[in-house]
Design a protein around this motif. Sequence first.
Motif, PDB file in Angstrom:
ATOM      1  N   VAL A 242       0.836  -1.205   0.000  1.00  0.00           N
ATOM      2  CA  VAL A 242       0.000   0.000   0.000  1.00  0.00           C
ATOM      3  C   VAL A 242       0.870   1.255   0.000  1.00  0.00           C
ATOM      4  N   ASP A 243       1.947   1.252   0.769  1.00  0.00           N
ATOM      5  CA  ASP A 243       2.847   2.413   0.794  1.00  0.00           C
ATOM      6  C   ASP A 243       3.435   2.715  -0.576  1.00  0.00           C
ATOM      7  N   ASN A 244       3.521   1.709  -1.432  1.00  0.00           N
ATOM      8  CA  ASN A 244       4.114   1.887  -2.756  1.00  0.00           C
ATOM      9  C   ASN A 244       3.091   2.011  -3.878  1.00  0.00           C
ATOM     10  N   LEU A 245       1.794   2.032  -3.531  1.00  0.00           N
ATOM     11  CA  LEU A 245       0.770   2.229  -4.553  1.00  0.00           C
ATOM     12  C   LEU A 245       0.802   3.683  -5.023  1.00  0.00           C
ATOM     13  N   PRO A 246       0.507   3.925  -6.292  1.00  0.00           N
ATOM     14  CA  PRO A 246       0.488   5.308  -6.777  1.00  0.00           C
ATOM     15  C   PRO A 246      -0.663   6.083  -6.153  1.00  0.00           C
ATOM     16  N   GLU A 247      -0.456   7.360  -6.008  1.00  0.00           N
ATOM     17  CA  GLU A 247      -1.506   8.233  -5.478  1.00  0.00           C
ATOM     18  C   GLU A 247      -1.963   9.161  -6.589  1.00  0.00           C
ATOM     19  N   GLU A 248      -3.268   9.394  -6.627  1.00  0.00           N
ATOM     20  CA  GLU A 248      -3.828  10.282  -7.631  1.00  0.00           C
ATOM     21  C   GLU A 248      -4.959  11.081  -6.983  1.00  0.00           C
ATOM     22  N   GLU A 249      -4.832  12.385  -7.020  1.00  0.00           N
ATOM     23  CA  GLU A 249      -5.825  13.251  -6.398  1.00  0.00           C
ATOM     24  C   GLU A 249      -7.214  12.963  -6.963  1.00  0.00           C
ATOM     25  N   GLY A 250      -8.169  12.823  -6.069  1.00  0.00           N
ATOM     26  CA  GLY A 250      -9.535  12.529  -6.468  1.00  0.00           C
ATOM     27  C   GLY A 250      -9.820  11.052  -6.686  1.00  0.00           C
ATOM     28  N   VAL A 251      -8.778  10.228  -6.698  1.00  0.00           N
ATOM     29  CA  VAL A 251      -8.942   8.795  -6.915  1.00  0.00           C
ATOM     30  C   VAL A 251      -8.529   8.008  -5.682  1.00  0.00           C
ATOM     31  N   THR A 252      -7.420   8.405  -5.090  1.00  0.00           N
ATOM     32  CA  THR A 252      -6.933   7.704  -3.901  1.00  0.00           C
ATOM     33  C   THR A 252      -7.096   8.584  -2.663  1.00  0.00           C
ATOM     34  N   ALA A 253      -7.252   7.931  -1.540  1.00  0.00           N
ATOM     35  CA  ALA A 253      -7.428   8.636  -0.270  1.00  0.00           C
ATOM     36  C   ALA A 253      -6.112   9.279   0.160  1.00  0.00           C
ATOM     37  N   ASP A 254      -6.213  10.478   0.725  1.00  0.00           N
ATOM     38  CA  ASP A 254      -4.998  11.072   1.274  1.00  0.00           C
ATOM     39  C   ASP A 254      -4.661  10.356   2.578  1.00  0.00           C
ATOM     40  N   LYS A 255      -3.498  10.655   3.128  1.00  0.00           N
ATOM     41  CA  LYS A 255      -2.999   9.941   4.306  1.00  0.00           C
ATOM     42  C   LYS A 255      -3.976   9.979   5.477  1.00  0.00           C
ATOM     43  N   SER A 256      -4.568  11.149   5.740  1.00  0.00           N
ATOM     44  CA  SER A 256      -5.477  11.248   6.898  1.00  0.00           C
ATOM     45  C   SER A 256      -6.754  10.435   6.680  1.00  0.00           C
ATOM     46  N   GLU A 257      -7.292  10.432   5.465  1.00  0.00           N
ATOM     47  CA  GLU A 257      -8.495   9.640   5.186  1.00  0.00           C
ATOM     48  C   GLU A 257      -8.181   8.150   5.240  1.00  0.00           C
ATOM     49  N   TYR A 258      -7.043   7.762   4.703  1.00  0.00           N
ATOM     50  CA  TYR A 258      -6.622   6.361   4.758  1.00  0.00           C
ATOM     51  C   TYR A 258      -6.495   5.908   6.217  1.00  0.00           C
ATOM     52  N   GLU A 259      -5.836   6.711   7.034  1.00  0.00           N
ATOM     53  CA  GLU A 259      -5.650   6.367   8.448  1.00  0.00           C
ATOM     54  C   GLU A 259      -6.978   6.325   9.194  1.00  0.00           C
ATOM     55  N   ARG A 260      -7.908   7.225   8.855  1.00  0.00           N
ATOM     56  CA  ARG A 260      -9.238   7.227   9.488  1.00  0.00           C
ATOM     57  C   ARG A 260      -9.959   5.907   9.180  1.00  0.00           C
ATOM     58  N   ARG A 261      -9.916   5.512   7.922  1.00  0.00           N
ATOM     59  CA  ARG A 261     -10.571   4.268   7.521  1.00  0.00           C
ATOM     60  C   ARG A 261      -9.945   3.058   8.207  1.00  0.00           C
ATOM     61  N   MET A 262      -8.631   3.017   8.246  1.00  0.00           N
ATOM     62  CA  MET A 262      -7.956   1.870   8.858  1.00  0.00           C
ATOM     63  C   MET A 262      -8.172   1.828  10.372  1.00  0.00           C
ATOM     64  N   LYS A 263      -8.329   2.972  10.994  1.00  0.00           N
ATOM     65  CA  LYS A 263      -8.625   3.006  12.433  1.00  0.00           C
ATOM     66  C   LYS A 263     -10.002   2.387  12.690  1.00  0.00           C
ATOM     67  N   ILE A 264     -10.954   2.688  11.818  1.00  0.00           N
ATOM     68  CA  ILE A 264     -12.293   2.103  11.930  1.00  0.00           C
ATOM     69  C   ILE A 264     -12.206   0.583  11.762  1.00  0.00           C
ATOM     70  N   CYS A 265     -11.439   0.146  10.768  1.00  0.00           N
ATOM     71  CA  CYS A 265     -11.276  -1.300  10.548  1.00  0.00           C
ATOM     72  C   CYS A 265     -10.614  -1.961  11.754  1.00  0.00           C
ATOM     73  N   GLY A 266      -9.597  -1.323  12.285  1.00  0.00           N
ATOM     74  CA  GLY A 266      -8.865  -1.884  13.415  1.00  0.00           C
ATOM     75  C   GLY A 266      -9.737  -2.124  14.637  1.00  0.00           C
ATOM     76  N   ALA A 267     -10.817  -1.339  14.761  1.00  0.00           N
ATOM     77  CA  ALA A 267     -11.727  -1.484  15.901  1.00  0.00           C
ATOM     78  C   ALA A 267     -12.902  -2.420  15.591  1.00  0.00           C
ATOM     79  N   CYS A 268     -12.986  -2.890  14.356  1.00  0.00           N
ATOM     80  CA  CYS A 268     -14.114  -3.731  13.930  1.00  0.00           C
ATOM     81  C   CYS A 268     -13.859  -5.203  14.277  1.00  0.00           C
ATOM     82  N   GLU A 269     -14.912  -5.874  14.733  1.00  0.00           N
ATOM     83  CA  GLU A 269     -14.795  -7.296  15.091  1.00  0.00           C
ATOM     84  C   GLU A 269     -14.559  -8.183  13.872  1.00  0.00           C
ATOM     85  N   ALA A 270     -14.815  -7.669  12.679  1.00  0.00           N
ATOM     86  CA  ALA A 270     -14.632  -8.455  11.461  1.00  0.00           C
ATOM     87  C   ALA A 270     -13.214  -8.347  10.894  1.00  0.00           C
ATOM     88  N   PHE A 271     -12.389  -7.497  11.489  1.00  0.00           N
ATOM     89  CA  PHE A 271     -11.006  -7.324  11.024  1.00  0.00           C
ATOM     90  C   PHE A 271     -10.167  -8.397  11.702  1.00  0.00           C
TER      91      PHE A 271
END
Length: 89
Positions: free
Chosen positions: A26-55
Amino acid sequence: MPERCIRCELEKLQSLITPEYILNVVDNLPEEEGVTADKSEYERRMKICGACEAFTGGMLCMHCGSYPAYRAHVLAGTCPYPGKNKWEK
């Protein structure tokens, strides 16, 4: 020549995929404005996943079988939690 066991081959491949491997990809995936999440949005999503019982295993979603780290990288990616996209703002 002996036949190769597909199940054995898949088990070998799966043993190479670790949470660290996923994060490195993931760290090496290309980033494209409007297509990929910026760092803060990515971290927000992963924090939600980390707290989910399905993760599970620090890398898989039990609801869809995918790697949330990849889904979280793409803005159009959604959380597959039944009945609720937990990433929705």
